[in-house]
Design an enzyme around this catalytic site. Structure first.
Site, short mmCIF file in Angstrom:
data_model
loop_
_atom_site.label_atom_id
_atom_site.label_comp_id
_atom_site.label_asym_id
_atom_site.label_seq_id
_atom_site.Cartn_x
_atom_site.Cartn_y
_atom_site.Cartn_z
N TYR A 109 -2.24 -1.21 10.39
CA TYR A 109 -2.16 -1.35 8.92
C TYR A 109 -0.81 -0.86 8.41
O TYR A 109 -0.15 -1.52 7.60
CB TYR A 109 -3.31 -0.54 8.30
CG TYR A 109 -3.52 -0.76 6.81
CD1 TYR A 109 -4.19 -1.89 6.35
CD2 TYR A 109 -3.09 0.17 5.87
CE1 TYR A 109 -4.42 -2.08 4.99
CE2 TYR A 109 -3.31 -0.01 4.52
CZ TYR A 109 -3.98 -1.13 4.08
OH TYR A 109 -4.21 -1.32 2.74
N SER A 157 0.87 -1.17 0.00
CA SER A 157 0.00 0.00 0.00
C SER A 157 0.92 1.22 0.00
O SER A 157 2.11 1.11 0.32
CB SER A 157 -0.84 -0.02 1.28
OG SER A 157 -1.42 1.25 1.54
P1 NAD Z 1 -11.75 -6.16 -0.27
O1 NAD Z 1 -12.38 -6.05 1.08
O2 NAD Z 1 -12.53 -5.78 -1.47
O3 NAD Z 1 -11.22 -7.67 -0.49
C1 NAD Z 1 -10.45 -8.33 0.46
C2 NAD Z 1 -10.73 -9.83 0.35
O4 NAD Z 1 -9.88 -10.48 1.30
C3 NAD Z 1 -12.18 -10.22 0.70
O5 NAD Z 1 -12.71 -11.05 -0.33
C4 NAD Z 1 -12.06 -10.95 2.02
O6 NAD Z 1 -13.00 -12.00 2.18
C5 NAD Z 1 -10.64 -11.52 1.91
N1 NAD Z 1 -10.07 -11.84 3.22
C6 NAD Z 1 -10.12 -11.10 4.36
N2 NAD Z 1 -9.54 -11.77 5.36
C7 NAD Z 1 -9.10 -12.96 4.86
C8 NAD Z 1 -8.43 -14.08 5.40
N3 NAD Z 1 -8.09 -14.12 6.69
N4 NAD Z 1 -8.15 -15.12 4.58
C9 NAD Z 1 -8.51 -15.08 3.28
N5 NAD Z 1 -9.16 -14.06 2.70
C10 NAD Z 1 -9.46 -13.01 3.49
O7 NAD Z 1 -10.40 -5.32 -0.15
P2 NAD Z 1 -9.39 -4.73 -1.26
O8 NAD Z 1 -9.49 -3.26 -1.17
O9 NAD Z 1 -9.54 -5.41 -2.56
O10 NAD Z 1 -8.00 -5.13 -0.58
C11 NAD Z 1 -7.13 -6.13 -1.08
C12 NAD Z 1 -5.72 -5.82 -0.62
O11 NAD Z 1 -5.30 -4.57 -1.16
C13 NAD Z 1 -5.54 -5.71 0.89
O12 NAD Z 1 -4.33 -6.31 1.28
C14 NAD Z 1 -5.49 -4.21 1.12
O13 NAD Z 1 -4.78 -3.87 2.29
C15 NAD Z 1 -4.76 -3.78 -0.13
N6 NAD Z 1 -4.92 -2.37 -0.46
C16 NAD Z 1 -6.16 -1.85 -0.69
C17 NAD Z 1 -6.26 -0.50 -1.01
C18 NAD Z 1 -7.59 0.15 -1.27
O14 NAD Z 1 -7.65 1.37 -1.30
N7 NAD Z 1 -8.67 -0.61 -1.49
C19 NAD Z 1 -5.13 0.30 -1.06
C20 NAD Z 1 -3.88 -0.27 -0.83
C21 NAD Z 1 -3.79 -1.60 -0.53
#
Ligand code: NAD
Length: 260
Positions: free
Chosen positions: A155, A142
């Protein structure tokens, strides 16, 4: 860039960024294991991909914090398709709170999903990569792998930690043909971010609109969200890049929010 006949495993792929990566990988010719805590959603995602690319996707039930589930999930992929060429350790959640009221249980949960999950999935796939002398591992970092924001102690700590894991595995695994990189997105409009908007508005005492415009996008060059498709393209680039020239790296995609 293509992933013709590559076996890929994406955690947290039932939603958001992971789901977009799974679709992009399948379109690039890969087979994709959709690993997620939510099996029904993972199965729905696999069905949608298979409708377009027959036989390209399978759903895998996996809590990335549980060693037995991670090992069983990886074993199921190897039993079905023979190996794992690409791992995207992407599963993640967000919990925001000021440090003085951040529950210890929430801190541990955050580190378990982001760091234990990355460690356990890496440990499970890497013997298969070593056996064939090649592989690519991507960690979903991130902007918070490089910058800090208030309310996000766990985080930011976890996402910084992924850089250390990535660089260590790059050094250990590089001589055996395995490379590791971190993608560092800015704010992407997914369920993870939608959940934070009212929470941050409440904690910071500002409107939801201000959270989006000032807190989330205020430091971008153009006030725009990064998209799941932007990140899926980068995940394809890193997975398909043909040599160890790119290993131990982290790339920020954030509309200029972070340039570090
Ligand atoms: P999201 O909530 O849309 O998807 C996350 C998925 O992870 C969900 O399907 C959830 O069921 C699954 N998950 C959660 N805990 C779990 C576990 N213990 N085991 C297996 N699966 C699990 O979120 P997203 O925004 O797509 O995030 C995905 C990644 O991207 C994360 O690591 C997040 O930190 C990172 N990220 C997101 C953003 C953003 O702005 N959305 C920015 C930077 C980084």
């Amino acid at each position: 860039m293509n992933l013709e006949n590559k076996i890929t495993l994406v955690t947290g792929a039932a939603s958001g960024i992971g789901l977009a990566i799974a679709h992009r990988y399948a379109a690039a010719g890969a087979k994709v294991a959709i690993a997620d805590l939510k099996l029904e959603a993972a199965q729905a995602a696999a069905d949608a991909i298979n409708a377009e690319h027959a036989g390209a996707a399978m759903a895998v039930a996996m809590d990335v914090t549980d060693e037995d589930q991670v090992n069983a999930g990886v074993a199921a992929v190897v039993a079905a398709w023979g190996t794992v060429d690409v791992l995207v350790s992407n599963a993640g959640i967000q919990i925001v709170n000021p440090i003085e009221s951040f529950a210890f249980a929430d801190w541990k949960k955050m580190l378990a999903i982001h760091l234990d999950g990355a460690f356990l999935t890496t440990k499970a796939v890497i013997p298969h990569m070593y056996k064939q002398g090649s592989g690519a591992i991507l960690y979903m970092g991130s902007v918070h792998s490089k910058e800090a924001s208030p309310l996000k102690s766990a985080y930011v700590t976890a996402k910084h930690g992924l850089l250390g894991l990535c660089r260590t595995v790059a050094k250990e695994a590089g001589p055996k043909g395995v490379r590791t990189n971190v993608i560092c997105p800015g704010f992407v409009r997914t369920p993870l971010v939608d959940k934070q908007i009212p929470e941050q508005a409440k904690e910071l005492g500002i409107s939801e609109d201000e959270v989006v415009k000032k807190v989330m996008l205020g430091q971008t060059v153009d006030g725009e969200f990064t998209t799941v498709d932007d990140i899926a393209e980068l995940a394809l680039f890193f997975a398909a890049f043909p040599s160890n020239a790119l290993t131990g790296q982290s790339l920020v995609a954030s509309h200029g929010w972070s340039m570090g």
